[in-house]
Design an enzyme around this catalytic site. Structure first.
Site, mmCIF file in Angstrom:
data_model
loop_
_atom_site.group_PDB
_atom_site.id
_atom_site.type_symbol
_atom_site.label_atom_id
_atom_site.label_comp_id
_atom_site.label_asym_id
_atom_site.label_seq_id
_atom_site.Cartn_x
_atom_site.Cartn_y
_atom_site.Cartn_z
ATOM 1 N N ASP A 116 0.861 -1.180 0.000
ATOM 2 C CA ASP A 116 0.000 0.000 0.000
ATOM 3 C C ASP A 116 0.898 1.231 0.000
ATOM 4 O OD1 ASP A 116 -2.239 1.917 0.764
ATOM 5 O OD2 ASP A 116 -3.314 0.016 0.813
ATOM 6 N N GLY A 175 4.535 -0.604 -4.191
ATOM 7 C CA GLY A 175 3.590 0.013 -3.273
ATOM 8 C C GLY A 175 2.702 0.981 -4.024
ATOM 9 N N HIS A 176 1.941 1.749 -3.263
ATOM 10 C CA HIS A 176 1.007 2.707 -3.861
ATOM 11 C C HIS A 176 1.575 4.115 -3.916
ATOM 12 C CE1 HIS A 176 -2.817 0.072 -3.013
ATOM 13 N NE2 HIS A 176 -1.911 -0.525 -3.757
ATOM 14 N N GLY A 177 2.826 4.279 -3.521
ATOM 15 C CA GLY A 177 3.441 5.594 -3.586
ATOM 16 C C GLY A 177 3.340 6.344 -2.276
#
Length: 415
Positions: free
Chosen positions: A241, A263-265
């Protein structure tokens, strides 16, 4: 560090009242263990070894009570003290390291591995909790690891697709702490968030290694909420995430030299979901590298916010993007669920936000997406160079952004 021999006996002269003669000097043999419940003592610095409080560190027996007993002794001592978790694997359930402490400063020194229990019935919202402590240092040596054993719990996480879900436990929560340093620690396979900061002041996180599989749900690396004066630097985060997420009520956040991916940054938000959320202000993020992430730098706010708030005074600069899906994104219509109503705009006002010197490659055609609800105020893009290697090149999409563009711009600014 000078270590007391375990059977050392020291001669102390004690003065007692004798029935016949008044004060009388009496030599007494007293063990150091009777006087000081410590493992070592040198120059006024005391060290409390968890194994002296019953911790076994064999990876099987439950060491929860032993570690909490060692903390209680260290926290209750005066002066500068250290709680030592020596090499070994310490299997523990929910563990609370709470203050306030009598110690003027306390160091939690981890030299082994903390391994989480897997029975979710034992847990509330977190696993290891440091709370109400001032001048705390949590540091690792010898490849210190905090292992959340999350793989057994991830199938029970309904939050990615259910709005009102039961939250799984965060691995390490810092709540209501002041002047805390966390450094040289590795966190792996959290059940939910790896590290969360809540209502804390003056926190420094340095050289943190965070690892979880790309498909592990909600395993945010570091989450910040209602905290001020937070510094994160020289850290590597690979997770399922957000690498770093900044929640409501946070101020004066400084992030530098962080590697993110997968990941999601890095996200500011999500914001505006609940009543009376605090503002997010003074965020400075620089010198980050994103590799194969869903997003680069993202600001996300919920639709249909019940009350108004502000997210303002943010600078994101000197970023490298490598095959990132959304390198620069503002999303004020954030809703990850299929049944969103899309009736009202976000109640979060975005103001004074600058993206500066953002370079690299996008894995999708739209490299810059600015999706504001009510018009964003003072959005600046300066020296942006984001390429899509596929057909047609990269592009921008904007809605109510009213952005200002400075210097080189690729993709071309929105019309």
């Amino acid at each position: 560090m000078e270590v007391w021999p375990p059977l050392l006996v020291v001669i102390f002269t004690l003065y007692v009242v004798s029935p016949c003669c008044g004060l009388e000097a009496v030599a007494k043999n007293v063990t150091v263990a009777q006087l000081l419940p410590i493992s070592s003592y040198h120059g006024g610095l005391a060290t409390y070894n968890a194994k002296n409080f019953g911790a076994e560190g064999n990876g099987t027996n439950d060491d929860t009570k032993a570690l909490m007993a060692a903390w209680k002794a260290a926290c209750g001592a005066y002066g500068t003290v250290t709680l030592l978790i020596p090499p070994g694997t310490y299997y523990i359930g929910p563990t609370k390291f709470h203050g306030p402490c009598k110690a003027s400063a306390i160091t939690f020194l981890l030299q082994g591995t903390l391994k989480a229990a897997t029975d979710l019935r034992r847990f509330g919202n977190d696993w290891i909790e440091f709370g109400w402590v001032k001048d705390l240092t949590v540091t690792g040596q010898n490849n210190a690891i905090i292992n959340g054993q999350g793989a057994a719990s991830w199938p029970f996480n309904k939050c990615p697709f259910q709005k009102d879900c039961k939250v799984l436990p965060t691995s390490v929560l810092f709540v209501n702490n002041q002047n805390t340093v966390v450094r040289d620690i590795t966190s792996v396979n959290s059940k939910f968030f790896h590290i969360a900061l809540l209502q804390s002041k003056n926190m420094k996180l340095i050289n943190i290694q965070i690892n979880a599989p790309e498909n592990s749900p909600n395993t945010d690396g570091i989450h910040i909420e209602r905290s001020t004066g937070v510094v994160i630097s020289d850290t590597h985060i690979s997770t399922g995430d957000d690498c770093i997420s900044i929640g409501q009520g946070s101020d004066n956040i400084d992030i530098a030299r962080v590697h993110c991916g997968p990941g999601h940054g890095m996200s500011v938000g999500s914001l505006g979901r609940y009543v009376d959320e605090g503002d997010v202000t003074r965020v400075h993020v620089r010198n980050m590298t994103f590799v194969g992430t869903m997003n680069g730098v993202r600001i996300k706010t919920w639709e249909n916010s019940p009350t108004k708030s502000l997210a303002a005074h943010m600078l994101f600069e000197n970023m490298i993007m490598k095959d990132v899906q959304n390198p620069i994104i503002i999303d004020q219509k954030y809703c990850p669920y299929y049944d969103c109503e899309h009736k009202h705009v976000s109640g979060v006002t975005l103001k004074d936000i600058t993206f500066k010197n953002i370079k690299g490659t996008s894995s999708t055609p739209v490299a810059v997406r600015l999706r504001c609800g009510v018009p964003c105020q003072g959005v600046v893009l300066q020296d942006v160079d984001l390429k899509y290697m596929g057909e047609g090149g990269s592009s921008s999409k904007c809605e109510n952004a009213m952005a200002t563009y400075v210097g080189y711009q690729h993709p071309e600014p929105c019309a």
